[in-house]
Design an enzyme around this catalytic site. Structure first.
Site, PDB file in Angstrom:
ATOM      1  N   ILE A  35       0.820  -1.218   0.000  1.00 31.16           N
ATOM      2  CA  ILE A  35       0.000   0.000   0.000  1.00 31.16           C
ATOM      3  C   ILE A  35       0.852   1.266   0.000  1.00 31.16           C
ATOM      4  CG2 ILE A  35      -2.115  -1.015   0.921  1.00 31.16           C
ATOM      5  CD1 ILE A  35      -1.380   0.089   3.655  1.00 31.16           C
ATOM      6  N   ASP A  36       2.177   1.108  -0.080  1.00 36.21           N
ATOM      7  CA  ASP A  36       3.006   2.331  -0.082  1.00 36.21           C
ATOM      8  C   ASP A  36       2.959   3.026  -1.441  1.00 36.21           C
ATOM      9  OD1 ASP A  36       4.625   0.403  -1.342  1.00 36.21           O
ATOM     10  OD2 ASP A  36       6.481   1.226  -0.493  1.00 36.21           O
ATOM     11  N   SER A  67      31.451  -7.283  -4.935  1.00 38.80           N
ATOM     12  CA  SER A  67      30.685  -7.770  -3.791  1.00 38.80           C
ATOM     13  C   SER A  67      31.145  -9.175  -3.442  1.00 38.80           C
ATOM     14  CB  SER A  67      29.195  -7.775  -4.148  1.00 38.80           C
ATOM     15  OG  SER A  67      28.509  -8.635  -3.275  1.00 38.80           O
ATOM     16  N   SER A 125      14.673  -6.562   1.450  1.00 42.04           N
ATOM     17  CA  SER A 125      15.080  -5.335   0.783  1.00 42.04           C
ATOM     18  C   SER A 125      16.579  -5.098   0.757  1.00 42.04           C
ATOM     19  CB  SER A 125      14.359  -4.137   1.386  1.00 42.04           C
ATOM     20  OG  SER A 125      14.275  -3.174   0.392  1.00 42.04           O
ATOM     21  N   GLU A 160      15.849   3.098  -8.112  1.00 41.54           N
ATOM     22  CA  GLU A 160      15.195   1.797  -8.303  1.00 41.54           C
ATOM     23  C   GLU A 160      14.060   1.903  -9.337  1.00 41.54           C
ATOM     24  OE1 GLU A 160      15.177  -0.682  -5.096  1.00 41.54           O
ATOM     25  OE2 GLU A 160      13.757  -2.104  -5.945  1.00 41.54           O
ATOM     26  N   ASP A 172      10.652   0.964   1.689  1.00 39.16           N
ATOM     27  CA  ASP A 172      11.914   0.301   2.039  1.00 39.16           C
ATOM     28  C   ASP A 172      13.024   1.319   2.236  1.00 39.16           C
ATOM     29  OD1 ASP A 172      10.377  -1.884   1.586  1.00 39.16           O
ATOM     30  OD2 ASP A 172      11.404  -2.518  -0.242  1.00 39.16           O
TER      31      ASP A 172
HETATM   32  C1  GLA Z   1       8.650  -4.016  -1.950  1.00 35.05           C
HETATM   33  C2  GLA Z   1       8.701  -2.552  -2.380  1.00 35.05           C
HETATM   34  C3  GLA Z   1       8.018  -1.639  -1.362  1.00 35.05           C
HETATM   35  C4  GLA Z   1       6.614  -2.166  -1.024  1.00 35.05           C
HETATM   36  C5  GLA Z   1       6.654  -3.655  -0.703  1.00 35.05           C
HETATM   37  C6  GLA Z   1       5.279  -4.220  -0.531  1.00 35.05           C
HETATM   38  O1  GLA Z   1       9.410  -4.222  -0.791  1.00 35.05           O
HETATM   39  O2  GLA Z   1      10.038  -2.132  -2.537  1.00 35.05           O
HETATM   40  O3  GLA Z   1       7.970  -0.331  -1.859  1.00 35.05           O
HETATM   41  O4  GLA Z   1       5.711  -1.881  -2.049  1.00 35.05           O
HETATM   42  O5  GLA Z   1       7.311  -4.400  -1.709  1.00 35.05           O
HETATM   43  O6  GLA Z   1       4.649  -3.644   0.560  1.00 35.05           O
END
Ligand code: GLA
Length: 385
Positions: A35-36, A67, A125, A160, A172
Site C-alpha cells: 500500500i506504499d 561484492s 530489501s 530503483e 523500504d
Molecule cells: C517491496 C517494495 C516496497 C513495497 C513492498 C510491498 O518491498 O520495494 O515499496 O511496495 O514491496 O509492501
C-alpha cells in the site's frame, strides 16, 4: 560480520591506502503491505542485519564495484552511467550515483567492496539497503554529510524506479534511511509524515522466516500489481474525489466497489483499503501494548495478500500456516513484496526454540527443502561505522 576481514580483502583487491566503512540495514514490515504506492500508511522498521561496505574515493571518475556475495564486478565511468543487464546488482549503485549527480550533488569515483549478511532475494530489501549505502557514501565522501536524509531516501527510490525499472514505493528506502533502534516507523506514504512507535512486544519477539524461495519474476509481477491498482483507482475516481485507493475507508469502499466489474481488480483495491485500515489498528495496538491484537491483524493481512492480492505463493503460505499452527505464535504473515522471500512471526520469547524446530519440520515436510530463521533487533538506519 567480520569487518576486519572485509577490509583486508578490500586492500588485496584495490591496494593499500585509507578506507572508510559503512553499514546499511535491511528492513521488515510489521504490517501495511503493497500500500506504499496506494497512498497508505505502513509500519516497517530497520533491522540489525544488512549490507556493509569498505570504500575509498579514487580521486577520478572511476566507479569500481565488487561484492563478496555476487559475481558481477564492474568498473564504470561516473560520467557515463547507464543500465546494463549484465551488470546485475551493480545497476543499483550506478543508479544512485547517476541520480545524485543529476540532482546537482557532488559525486566522485569510488572503489567499493560490499558484503551483506542478508540473503539476496529474501524480501528484506537488500536492494534498498544497497541504495542507501551508496547514497550515504556519496553524501559523506563528497558532500560533507550535508544532504538531508529524506533526499537520500527519495533519490534511492528514484534509482530503483527509473534506473533499475522496479516501480517500488518509498517504504523500504524510508525504513532503511530513517530507522531507529527499537522503533517501528508509522509512515504516511502520501504525505511522508511519520512517527516513531516503540517496538515493544512485551514477552514476545519477532522471528524472521526465510522460505528460501527466490523471488523469481517478482519484479514484473510487482509492476503488474501496481498497474492493477491504477486501473481500480481510475474507475473509483469517477465516483469519489480521491487521490489514492487508501483515501477510501472500508465503508466508502463497500459503497463503490460494485463499479469495479473485474473481480481481480476489485480484489486488489479491497486489499489496499482494508490493509490500510489494519495498519491504523495495529499502530494503536502497538502503542497500547495489545500484542495479541497485532498478531490477529498479521494473520488477516496474510490472508488478504494470499486471497485478494495474490502475492504469496505456496512457500510463504506453508511457512505462515506452520507458524500459525504453533500455540505460542500470536500471528504470522509474509513481509515485503511477496512471491517468495520472508515471513515474520510474533512468538513468545521463551518458546522461540521450540517454535523454530516446529516450523522448520513442518515447512520441510510440506515444501521439500528447509527454510531459515533469523532473530534480530530493530536498529538504526544507514551510517558510517
Ligand atoms: C517491496 C517494495 C516496497 C513495497 C513492498 C510491498 O518491498 O520495494 O515499496 O511496495 O514491496 O509492501
Amino acid at each position: 560480520m567480520n569487518i576486519e576481514k572485509l577490509k583486508s580483502e578490500f586492500l588485496d583487491l584495490y591496494g593499500q591506502g585509507d578506507t572508510r566503512i559503512f553499514f546499511s540495514p535491511s528492513r521488515i514490515n510489521l504490517i501495511g503491505e503493497h500500500i506504499d504506492y496506494n497512498g497508505g500508511k505502513v509500519l516497517p522498521g530497520a533491522i540489525e542485519i544488512g549490507t556493509y561496505a569498505v570504500v575509498r574515493a579514487t580521486g577520478d571518475n572511476r566507479l569500481l564495484l565488487a561484492s563478496q556475495n555476487m559475481e558481477a564486478r564492474v568498473e564504470v565511468d561516473i560520467l557515463d552511467l547507464k543500465h546494463e543487464e549484465d551488470h546485475d546488482w551493480a545497476n543499483y549503485p550506478k543508479g544512485v550515483v547517476y541520480f545524485m549527480k543529476e540532482a546537482g550533488y557532488k559525486v566522485g569515483g569510488m572503489e567499493i567492496l560490499i558484503e551483506g549478511n542478508i540473503p539476496n532475494g529474501a524480501g528484506l530489501s537488500s536492494s534498498a539497503s544497497l541504495e542507501l549505502l551508496i547514497a550515504e557514501m556519496v553524501n559523506v565522501l563528497f558532500n560533507g554529510g550535508r544532504i538531508p536524509r529524506i533526499e537520500l531516501v527519495k533519490l534511492s527510490q528514484k534509482a530503483e524506479n527509473d534506473f533499475v525499472g522496479v516501480k517500488c514505493g518509498i517504504m523500504d528506502q524510508f525504513a532503511i534511511g530513517m530507522g531507529k533502534k527499537n522503533k517501528a516507523i508509522l509512515l504516511d506514504t502520501n504525505t511522508l509524515d511519520y512517527e516513531y512507535i516503540d517496538m515493544d512486544l512485551k514477552d514476545s519477539i519477532i522471528v524472521i522466516m526465510n522460505t528460501n524461495k527466490r523471488r523469481e519474476l517478482s519484479d514484473s509481477k510487482y509492476n503488474e500489481r501496481r498497474e492493477e491498482c491504477e486501473v481500480a483507482l481510475r474507475i473509483l475516481r469517477q465516483h469519489r474525489d480521491i487521490q489514492y485507493l487508501c483515501d477510501l475507508s472500508p465503508e466508502d469502499f463497500e459503497e463503490v466497489k460494485g463499479y469495479i466489474k473485474e473481480e481481480n481488480i476489485r480484489s486488489r483495491a479491497q486489499h489496499a483499503v482494508y490493509e490500510n485500515h489494519r495498519v491504523a489498528e495495529a499502530s494503536s495496538a502497538l502503542k497500547e501494548g495489545d500484542i495479541p491484537k497485532i498478531g490477529k491483524l498479521l494473520i488477516q493481512s496474510h490472508s488478504s495478500l494470499r486471497d485478494l492480492y495474490e502475492v504469496t505463493g505456496k512457500e510463504l503460505d506453508a511457512m505462515v500456516a506452520a507458524a500459525n499452527a504453533f500455540p505460542f505464535c500470536l500471528g504470522a504473515r509474509m513481509t515485503g513484496a511477496g512471491f517468495g522471500g520472508c515471513a515474520i512471526a510474533i512468538v513468545k520469547k521463551d518458546k522461540v526454540e521450540e517454535f523454530i524446530q516446529f516450523v522448520d519440520r513442518q515447512y520441510e515436510d510440506e515444501i521439500g527443502y528447509r527454510g531459515e530463521f533469523y532473530i534480530t533487533g530493530i536498529g538504526e538506519g544507514t551510517r558510517e561505522i
